[in-house]
Design a protein around this motif. Sequence first.
Motif, PDB file in Angstrom:
ATOM      1  N   GLY A   1      -3.127  -9.496   0.971  1.00 53.86           N
ATOM      2  CA  GLY A   1      -4.413  -9.225   0.345  1.00 53.86           C
ATOM      3  C   GLY A   1      -4.295  -8.757  -1.089  1.00 53.86           C
ATOM      4  N   ILE A   2      -3.072  -8.423  -1.522  1.00 52.96           N
ATOM      5  CA  ILE A   2      -2.841  -8.003  -2.907  1.00 52.96           C
ATOM      6  C   ILE A   2      -2.397  -9.230  -3.699  1.00 52.96           C
ATOM      7  CG2 ILE A   2      -1.547  -6.492  -4.432  1.00 52.96           C
ATOM      8  CD1 ILE A   2      -3.502  -5.060  -2.592  1.00 52.96           C
ATOM      9  N   GLY A   3      -3.125  -9.565  -4.744  1.00 51.32           N
ATOM     10  CA  GLY A   3      -2.821 -10.764  -5.516  1.00 51.32           C
ATOM     11  C   GLY A   3      -1.613 -10.593  -6.417  1.00 51.32           C
ATOM     12  N   THR A   4      -1.100 -11.739  -6.872  1.00 52.79           N
ATOM     13  CA  THR A   4       0.074 -11.713  -7.746  1.00 52.79           C
ATOM     14  C   THR A   4      -0.220 -11.067  -9.099  1.00 52.79           C
ATOM     15  OG1 THR A   4      -0.475 -13.956  -8.510  1.00 52.79           O
ATOM     16  CG2 THR A   4       1.069 -13.748  -6.665  1.00 52.79           C
ATOM     17  N   GLU A   5      -1.504 -10.997  -9.483  1.00 51.32           N
ATOM     18  CA  GLU A   5      -1.822 -10.367 -10.768  1.00 51.32           C
ATOM     19  C   GLU A   5      -1.464  -8.879 -10.766  1.00 51.32           C
ATOM     20  OE1 GLU A   5      -5.414  -9.919  -8.146  1.00 51.32           O
ATOM     21  OE2 GLU A   5      -4.009 -11.521  -8.662  1.00 51.32           O
ATOM     22  N   VAL A   6      -1.444  -8.280  -9.565  1.00 57.37           N
ATOM     23  CA  VAL A   6      -1.085  -6.852  -9.467  1.00 57.37           C
ATOM     24  C   VAL A   6       0.370  -6.654  -9.856  1.00 57.37           C
ATOM     25  CG1 VAL A   6      -0.822  -4.895  -7.891  1.00 57.37           C
ATOM     26  CG2 VAL A   6      -2.850  -6.354  -7.751  1.00 57.37           C
TER      27      VAL A   6
ATOM     28  N   VAL B   1       1.996   2.532   0.096  1.00 52.84           N
ATOM     29  CA  VAL B   1       2.506   1.641  -0.955  1.00 52.84           C
ATOM     30  C   VAL B   1       1.780   0.299  -0.893  1.00 52.84           C
ATOM     31  CG1 VAL B   1       4.536   0.426  -1.817  1.00 52.84           C
ATOM     32  CG2 VAL B   1       4.746   2.779  -0.970  1.00 52.84           C
ATOM     33  N   LEU B   2       1.166  -0.086  -2.023  1.00 53.80           N
ATOM     34  CA  LEU B   2       0.526  -1.401  -2.119  1.00 53.80           C
ATOM     35  C   LEU B   2       1.478  -2.468  -2.632  1.00 53.80           C
ATOM     36  CD1 LEU B   2      -3.008  -0.622  -3.626  1.00 53.80           C
ATOM     37  CD2 LEU B   2      -2.453  -1.248  -1.280  1.00 53.80           C
ATOM     38  N   ALA B   3       2.310  -2.116  -3.604  1.00 52.66           N
ATOM     39  CA  ALA B   3       3.205  -3.093  -4.225  1.00 52.66           C
ATOM     40  C   ALA B   3       4.278  -2.347  -5.004  1.00 52.66           C
ATOM     41  CB  ALA B   3       2.425  -4.027  -5.154  1.00 52.66           C
TER      42      ALA B   3
END
Length: 219
Positions: free
Chosen positions: A109-114, A189-191
Amino acid sequence: MKAKSLQELQPLRQALAQAAARAEAERQRRLELERRRRAEQTLFQDYVGEVLPLRSASNQCWQPPEPPPPEPMQFVLDEQRVLHEAMSDAFDVSTLLDVDDQLSFRRPGIGTEVTHKLRGGQWSIQRQLDLHGLRVDEAREALGQFIRLSHRTGLRCVRVVHGKGLGSPGKTPVLKGRVQSWLVQKKEVLAFVQARPAEGGAGALVVLLQPSKRWVPGG
């Protein structure tokens, strides 16, 4: 007649004298009882001596005992929960990392832009943890506490320095893979991505944390 009358009065006089004697004895007994009663009433005062009364009854106050400090029940519950969420060394993180030269991670759900923003330094690093010199168990505990407290206090972006392994046998990093695995297991942790060269390069990770419930945007 007079002689006979005097003889008849003699028993009367004796009776009156006996009655007077009994009355006197009774009076002395009562006086002794009163003396003892008064002595008992003043016994405490006679024992402690002279005392001074308080100046004013209005100045008297009762101070209740201080209550015991409240138990940090939420903190205890958090610590117990952490024990059940211990990070495992047997966790295989390789399938969850992005396939790139830096093996970055982002949750579903976390995009590569992050991760692109993390690599570009668009998130300001708010705190850092350096694991140099720690044994594996010490590093695991330190990292768990660091991530938990950082998230609890509303931090969003932190850096974890695990080292490049230049001083370890075989010149291979001991903690790098473990730190990646531990971070993936932390729900806060998200990323994360490898730090830029100026921020530690291959020896550090830049970690993005979930927003805390206490965190206010722009605060």
